[in-house]
Design an enzyme around this catalytic site. Structure first.
Site, PDB file in Angstrom:
ATOM      1  N   LYS A  34     -15.077 -11.780 -45.865  1.00 40.63           N
ATOM      2  CA  LYS A  34     -14.688 -12.686 -44.783  1.00 40.63           C
ATOM      3  C   LYS A  34     -14.410 -11.870 -43.521  1.00 40.63           C
ATOM      4  O   LYS A  34     -14.323 -10.633 -43.577  1.00 40.63           O
ATOM      5  CB  LYS A  34     -13.473 -13.510 -45.196  1.00 40.63           C
ATOM      6  CG  LYS A  34     -12.231 -12.714 -45.475  1.00 40.63           C
ATOM      7  CD  LYS A  34     -11.149 -13.589 -46.086  1.00 40.63           C
ATOM      8  CE  LYS A  34      -9.967 -12.771 -46.523  1.00 40.63           C
ATOM      9  NZ  LYS A  34      -8.696 -13.272 -46.082  1.00 40.63           N
ATOM     10  N   TYR A 254      -1.111   4.152 -16.638  1.00 41.40           N
ATOM     11  CA  TYR A 254      -0.360   2.995 -16.159  1.00 41.40           C
ATOM     12  C   TYR A 254       1.131   3.151 -16.424  1.00 41.40           C
ATOM     13  O   TYR A 254       1.537   3.629 -17.475  1.00 41.40           O
ATOM     14  CB  TYR A 254      -0.838   1.728 -16.874  1.00 41.40           C
ATOM     15  CG  TYR A 254      -2.161   1.202 -16.369  1.00 41.40           C
ATOM     16  CD1 TYR A 254      -2.320   0.806 -15.047  1.00 41.40           C
ATOM     17  CD2 TYR A 254      -3.246   1.096 -17.228  1.00 41.40           C
ATOM     18  CE1 TYR A 254      -3.539   0.321 -14.584  1.00 41.40           C
ATOM     19  CE2 TYR A 254      -4.466   0.604 -16.799  1.00 41.40           C
ATOM     20  CZ  TYR A 254      -4.601   0.217 -15.464  1.00 41.40           C
ATOM     21  OH  TYR A 254      -5.797  -0.265 -15.021  1.00 41.40           O
TER      22      TYR A 254
HETATM   23  C1  LIG Z   1      -7.614 -15.650 -51.455  1.00 37.89           C
HETATM   24  C2  LIG Z   1      -7.861 -14.205 -51.165  1.00 37.89           C
HETATM   25  N1  LIG Z   1      -8.318 -13.407 -52.143  1.00 37.89           N
HETATM   26  C3  LIG Z   1      -8.550 -12.090 -51.942  1.00 37.89           C
HETATM   27  C4  LIG Z   1      -8.314 -11.505 -50.710  1.00 37.89           C
HETATM   28  C5  LIG Z   1      -8.536 -10.020 -50.519  1.00 37.89           C
HETATM   29  O1  LIG Z   1      -7.310  -9.400 -50.295  1.00 37.89           O
HETATM   30  P1  LIG Z   1      -7.223  -7.825 -50.015  1.00 37.89           P
HETATM   31  O2  LIG Z   1      -7.956  -7.569 -48.767  1.00 37.89           O
HETATM   32  O3  LIG Z   1      -5.751  -7.566 -49.887  1.00 37.89           O
HETATM   33  O4  LIG Z   1      -7.847  -7.167 -51.189  1.00 37.89           O
HETATM   34  C6  LIG Z   1      -7.845 -12.297 -49.672  1.00 37.89           C
HETATM   35  C7  LIG Z   1      -7.564 -11.682 -48.362  1.00 37.89           C
HETATM   36  O5  LIG Z   1      -6.697 -11.995 -47.640  1.00 37.89           O
HETATM   37  C8  LIG Z   1      -7.608 -13.682 -49.909  1.00 37.89           C
HETATM   38  O6  LIG Z   1      -7.137 -14.471 -48.931  1.00 37.89           O
END
Ligand SMILES: Cc1ncc(COP(=O)(O)O)c(C=O)c1O
Length: 359
Positions: A34, A254
């Site tokens: 994602k 800055y």
């Molecule tokens: C439902 C879910 N599963 C897995 C993950 C993966 O988590 P991580 O990046 O901590 O391994 C996420 C990430 O936020 C998530 O929202």
């Protein structure tokens, strides 16, 4: 061309995925891609893991479409399910696995006219209190889904709130909640994010869901990625675009907040907060030039930052400057800035070109 690039080491990505799998022999793993594969570029990450990863996981239909355009057949999980009733038909057409996290999603699914049944992941709210059914509600949802024509597989998932804190009592409590539902018939179960993959074997179940560890950052404040055997995937590299000498007492940048305590040599570097380098980086934060550390001098500006290279005489115009990567662990920078590697990686902006190596 502006000298700033995010180099993405695809061999490191494959290494980290394999390490996740080795933590839980015999289990399968969704590679969580994602948020544009945590900033690394989802199409390239999926292409790199195609055939190696057992599946992928994303946060929205739009992200799923992007993954599908690279891998037409991988198992692909929508972690938050559908946001609108009309998305079920699209999810079915794309052959997605879909989380069902509450009554509204369940009702919409059961009312949906879809071309083929979906693999569903009933999401238990085991203590995170963000998404998911309570245990009792999940039992009722399970009963309602029995025999429904929209259902292919019926699976169980949940998500940890504190897996990054070893020994936090909520971890055990969440595991107990989850285990309390295992008398129900499920095709598969999934619980473990990266932190749980690495340290909570009781949570491994059938399908892991590693995210951050794939990208070579640590989910733990007190355990480095290197200690965990992870390899950094992204290196953010700029160049020295100007050098000047300032007298003791002169300021840089800055707000004129950094004042030279001695005659100093200052390098101006082609990376700023509009690229995703944190403006909150405190004094003393280091970059790496010629394999050596040099501290920031003054505030990070939009397109540039300044570095004190007084103690690095060989540093010259055009030299590469690593902001994070193999020399400067992203987690070290994140901690100094009061954030986490996840945030820095996902905030590398679009204007930074990604260059892929070891594909
Ligand atoms: C439902 C879910 N599963 C897995 C993950 C993966 O988590 P991580 O990046 O901590 O391994 C996420 C990430 O936020 C998530 O929202």
């Amino acid at each position: 061309m502006r000298p700033l690039v995010a180099t993405v080491d695809l061999a490191a990505l494959r290494h980290n995925y394999q390490l996740a799998k080795q933590c839980a022999p015999g289990r399968k793993a969704f590679a969580v891609v994602k948020a544009n594969a945590y900033g690394h570029g989802a199409p390239a990450a999926v292409e790199c893991l195609r055939g190696l990863a057992d599946g992928f996981a994303v946060a929205s239909l739009e992200e799923a479409e992007q993954v599908r355009s690279v891998d037409a057949s991988a198992k692909l999980l929508l972690l938050e399910g559908c946001f609108e009733p009309n998305e079920y038909a699209a999810a079915a057409a794309l052959g997605l696995d879909v989380a069902i996290e509450g009554e509204a999603q369940l009702d919409a699914l059961l009312a949906a006219d879809i071309a083929r049944p979906l693999n569903l992941w009933l999401k238990l709210d085991s203590g995170m209190h963000r998404l998911g059914f309570s245990a009792d509600a999940l039992r009722r949802a399970h009963a309602r889904l029995q025999g429904a024509h929209q259902v292919a597989e019926l699976n169980l998932m949940s998500h940890f709130a504190c897996a990054d804190e070893r020994g936090n009592p909520l971890n055990e409590a969440q595991l107990e909640q989850f285990s309390g539902l295992l008398d129900l018939a499920f095709d598969s179960r999934s619980f473990a994010n990266s932190a749980a993959v690495l340290t909570l074997s009781a949570a491994h179940m059938d399908w892991l869901r590693p995210g951050i560890m794939l990208y070579g950052a640590s989910p733990f404040a007190e355990l480095s990625a290197e200690t965990l055997g992870l390899k950094p995937v992204m290196a953010l590299t700029a160049s020295i675009i100007a050098i000047r000498d300032v007298e003791a007492g002169e300021s840089v940048g800055y707000g004129a907040g950094w004042v030279a305590q001695r005659a100093s040599r200052i390098a101006t570097v082609s990376c700023g907060y509009a690229d995703g380098y944190p403006r909150t980086a405190p004094p003393g934060t280091c970059v790496s030039i010629l394999g050596q550390r040099a501290p920031l001098a003054g505030r990070v500006s939009m397109d540039m930052l300044a570095v004190d290279i007084t103690d690095l005489p060989p540093a010259a115009l055009g030299d590469a400057v690593e902001l994070w990567g193999n020399e400067i662990p992203i987690d070290e920078l994140a901690q100094a800035c009061g954030t986490i590697g996840y945030e820095l990686l996902t905030k590398v902006t679009q204007r930074v070109p990604r260059r892929y190596i070891n594909g």
